[in-house]
Design a protein around this motif. Structure first.
Motif, PDB file in Angstrom:
ATOM      1  N   PHE A 171     -10.991   2.051   6.071  1.00 25.61           N
ATOM      2  CA  PHE A 171      -9.875   2.511   5.251  1.00 25.61           C
ATOM      3  C   PHE A 171      -9.541   1.450   4.196  1.00 25.61           C
ATOM      4  O   PHE A 171      -9.393   0.268   4.518  1.00 25.61           O
ATOM      5  N   THR A 172      -9.427   1.909   2.952  1.00 19.63           N
ATOM      6  CA  THR A 172      -9.115   1.009   1.845  1.00 19.63           C
ATOM      7  C   THR A 172      -7.670   1.203   1.420  1.00 19.63           C
ATOM      8  O   THR A 172      -7.267   2.320   1.074  1.00 19.63           O
ATOM      9  N   GLU A 173      -6.904   0.118   1.427  1.00 22.48           N
ATOM     10  CA  GLU A 173      -5.500   0.170   1.018  1.00 22.48           C
ATOM     11  C   GLU A 173      -5.414   0.203  -0.512  1.00 22.48           C
ATOM     12  O   GLU A 173      -6.125  -0.545  -1.200  1.00 22.48           O
ATOM     13  N   VAL A 174      -4.527   1.047  -1.020  1.00 26.58           N
ATOM     14  CA  VAL A 174      -4.357   1.213  -2.462  1.00 26.58           C
ATOM     15  C   VAL A 174      -2.869   1.120  -2.780  1.00 26.58           C
ATOM     16  O   VAL A 174      -2.034   1.691  -2.061  1.00 26.58           O
TER      17      VAL A 174
ATOM     18  N   ARG B  56      -7.254  -1.017  -5.500  1.00 27.57           N
ATOM     19  CA  ARG B  56      -7.776  -1.133  -4.134  1.00 27.57           C
ATOM     20  C   ARG B  56      -7.867  -2.615  -3.799  1.00 27.57           C
ATOM     21  O   ARG B  56      -8.570  -3.360  -4.490  1.00 27.57           O
ATOM     22  N   PHE B  57      -7.186  -3.020  -2.754  1.00 26.66           N
ATOM     23  CA  PHE B  57      -7.083  -4.464  -2.541  1.00 26.66           C
ATOM     24  C   PHE B  57      -7.469  -4.942  -1.154  1.00 26.66           C
ATOM     25  O   PHE B  57      -7.577  -6.151  -0.925  1.00 26.66           O
ATOM     26  N   ALA B  58      -7.690  -4.044  -0.205  1.00 30.69           N
ATOM     27  CA  ALA B  58      -8.086  -4.487   1.133  1.00 30.69           C
ATOM     28  C   ALA B  58      -8.730  -3.329   1.875  1.00 30.69           C
ATOM     29  O   ALA B  58      -8.331  -2.173   1.712  1.00 30.69           O
ATOM     30  N   THR B  59      -9.727  -3.636   2.691  1.00 30.25           N
ATOM     31  CA  THR B  59     -10.412  -2.622   3.496  1.00 30.25           C
ATOM     32  C   THR B  59     -10.478  -3.103   4.935  1.00 30.25           C
ATOM     33  O   THR B  59     -10.800  -4.272   5.195  1.00 30.25           O
ATOM     34  N   GLY B  60     -10.151  -2.205   5.874  1.00 28.19           N
ATOM     35  CA  GLY B  60     -10.158  -2.573   7.275  1.00 28.19           C
ATOM     36  C   GLY B  60     -10.543  -1.412   8.154  1.00 28.19           C
ATOM     37  O   GLY B  60     -10.754  -0.279   7.695  1.00 28.19           O
ATOM     38  N   PRO B  61     -10.614  -1.655   9.458  1.00 25.18           N
ATOM     39  CA  PRO B  61     -11.035  -0.596  10.387  1.00 25.18           C
ATOM     40  C   PRO B  61      -9.979   0.462  10.650  1.00 25.18           C
ATOM     41  O   PRO B  61     -10.291   1.514  11.219  1.00 25.18           O
ATOM     42  N   ALA B  62      -8.716   0.196  10.268  1.00 27.52           N
ATOM     43  CA  ALA B  62      -7.643   1.161  10.516  1.00 27.52           C
ATOM     44  C   ALA B  62      -6.698   1.187   9.325  1.00 27.52           C
ATOM     45  O   ALA B  62      -6.564   0.202   8.593  1.00 27.52           O
TER      46      ALA B  62
ATOM     47  N   PRO C 284       0.827  -1.212   0.000  1.00 25.95           N
ATOM     48  CA  PRO C 284       0.000   0.000   0.000  1.00 25.95           C
ATOM     49  C   PRO C 284       0.857   1.256   0.000  1.00 25.95           C
ATOM     50  O   PRO C 284       1.880   1.330   0.699  1.00 25.95           O
ATOM     51  N   VAL C 285       0.450   2.233  -0.793  1.00 22.55           N
ATOM     52  CA  VAL C 285       1.099   3.546  -0.759  1.00 22.55           C
ATOM     53  C   VAL C 285       0.184   4.574  -0.111  1.00 22.55           C
ATOM     54  O   VAL C 285       0.629   5.668   0.235  1.00 22.55           O
ATOM     55  N   ALA C 286      -1.088   4.216   0.045  1.00 22.16           N
ATOM     56  CA  ALA C 286      -2.048   5.127   0.664  1.00 22.16           C
ATOM     57  C   ALA C 286      -3.219   4.316   1.181  1.00 22.16           C
ATOM     58  O   ALA C 286      -3.458   3.178   0.761  1.00 22.16           O
ATOM     59  N   ALA C 287      -3.950   4.936   2.123  1.00 26.77           N
ATOM     60  CA  ALA C 287      -5.188   4.340   2.627  1.00 26.77           C
ATOM     61  C   ALA C 287      -6.287   5.380   2.464  1.00 26.77           C
ATOM     62  O   ALA C 287      -6.179   6.495   2.999  1.00 26.77           O
ATOM     63  N   VAL C 288      -7.320   5.036   1.715  1.00 26.96           N
ATOM     64  CA  VAL C 288      -8.398   5.982   1.440  1.00 26.96           C
ATOM     65  C   VAL C 288      -9.438   5.902   2.551  1.00 26.96           C
ATOM     66  O   VAL C 288      -9.967   4.817   2.849  1.00 26.96           O
ATOM     67  N   ALA C 289      -9.726   7.034   3.177  1.00 25.32           N
ATOM     68  CA  ALA C 289     -10.746   7.085   4.224  1.00 25.32           C
ATOM     69  C   ALA C 289     -12.126   7.028   3.575  1.00 25.32           C
ATOM     70  O   ALA C 289     -12.481   7.890   2.773  1.00 25.32           O
ATOM     71  N   GLU C 290     -12.891   5.997   3.913  1.00 22.68           N
ATOM     72  CA  GLU C 290     -14.217   5.824   3.336  1.00 22.68           C
ATOM     73  C   GLU C 290     -15.273   6.514   4.205  1.00 22.68           C
ATOM     74  O   GLU C 290     -15.026   6.876   5.357  1.00 22.68           O
TER      75      GLU C 290
END
Length: 257
Positions: free
Chosen positions: A136-139, A145-151, A125-131
């Motif tokens: 947060f979605t890792e990009v 976009r390959f993973a989404t988690g609580p932090a 990941p180079v960034a995490a997009v705040a949804e």
């Protein structure tokens, strides 16, 4: 006159008789040899492709970090017991990348006599997009976009949309997904030493992107264009104590505070 030397009697006889006759098989012998060869080839084919002698007994996975080897082995979809030679390695690669978005690249090969070997390279990941839902979605650097988690993962800047009124009004022209993509490009252009200091990438408009660094420092980045050049200039500027760094025009950078 010189005397002629007589050749040995055995030599004269061998020359007269010519080369020894070649060994020739009869038609029946040729058929027998051919049948034996075909039987041996068939036996080898059966042994490798159909018998349980060289079956799959283990799936060995390497290269995992966030994923587990069991997750990758399950995504591969190869059950122990079938002949190793009949495993479609291309299909295994497709199944893994299709089922596990965190996987960037896969290598699959046969480890004779009984092991299917898999090596994965996970996306970084180079960034995490705040949804909007607080997750947060890792990009990665390619924008996947390959993973989404609580932090957000540690050491990765968070992309936040803090749009000004002009950017909201221009949503039909430059939609929010393009603004997010621009912010991800900015994060991907940052060298590791700088990315580790960046807590957030804030997007106010397409040409007004800012970095929030540790210690309350701010970087005015401008648009996502010429990112590598701006990153080099910023790296040099960070050697100077300041509250604000402006690399929006990399030919004329500035600091303040």
């Amino acid at each position: 006159m010189a005397e002629e030397t007589a050749a040995p009697e055995g030599t004269e006889r061998a020359a007269a008789e010519g080369p020894p006759p070649r060994l020739r098989l009869s038609r029946r012998g040729t058929a027998v040899v051919g049948a034996l060869g075909a039987l041996a080839a068939g036996g080898c084919v059966w042994l490798v492709f159909f018998s349980p002698v060289l079956d799959v007994r283990a799936v060995a996975v390497t290269g995992t970090a966030k994923l587990t080897p069991d997750q990758v082995a399950a995504a591969a979809g190869v059950d122990p017991g079938g002949p190793l030679a009949r495993v479609d390695t291309d299909a295994v690669r497709r199944r893994i990348t299709g089922r596990l978005r965190r996987v960037d690249r896969v290598e699959v090969w046969r480890g004779w006599p009984h092991t299917l070997r898999i090596k994965v390279v996970e996306r970084r990941p180079v960034a995490a997009v705040a949804e909007a839902d607080g997750r947060f979605t890792e990009v990665d650097a390619a924008g996947v976009r390959f993973a989404t988690g609580p932090a957000a993962p540690p050491g990765v800047p968070v992309v936040r949309l803090v749009l000004d009124q002009a950017a909201r009004d221009a949503d039909a022209v430059i939609p929010q997904r393009e603004l997010v993509a621009a912010a991800v490009r900015v994060a991907g252009d940052l060298p590791p030493a700088v990315a580790g200091k960046a807590a957030a990438v804030e997007v106010h408009s397409y040409d007004d992107i800012e970095l929030r660094l540790d210690g309350g420092r701010t970087v005015r980045w401008g648009s996502s264009e010429r990112g590598p050049r701006k990153a080099r200039v910023l790296t040099a500027l960070l050697g100077h104590r300041a509250r604000t760094y402006d690399v929006s025009a990399p030919e004329a950078p500035a600091t303040a505070g």
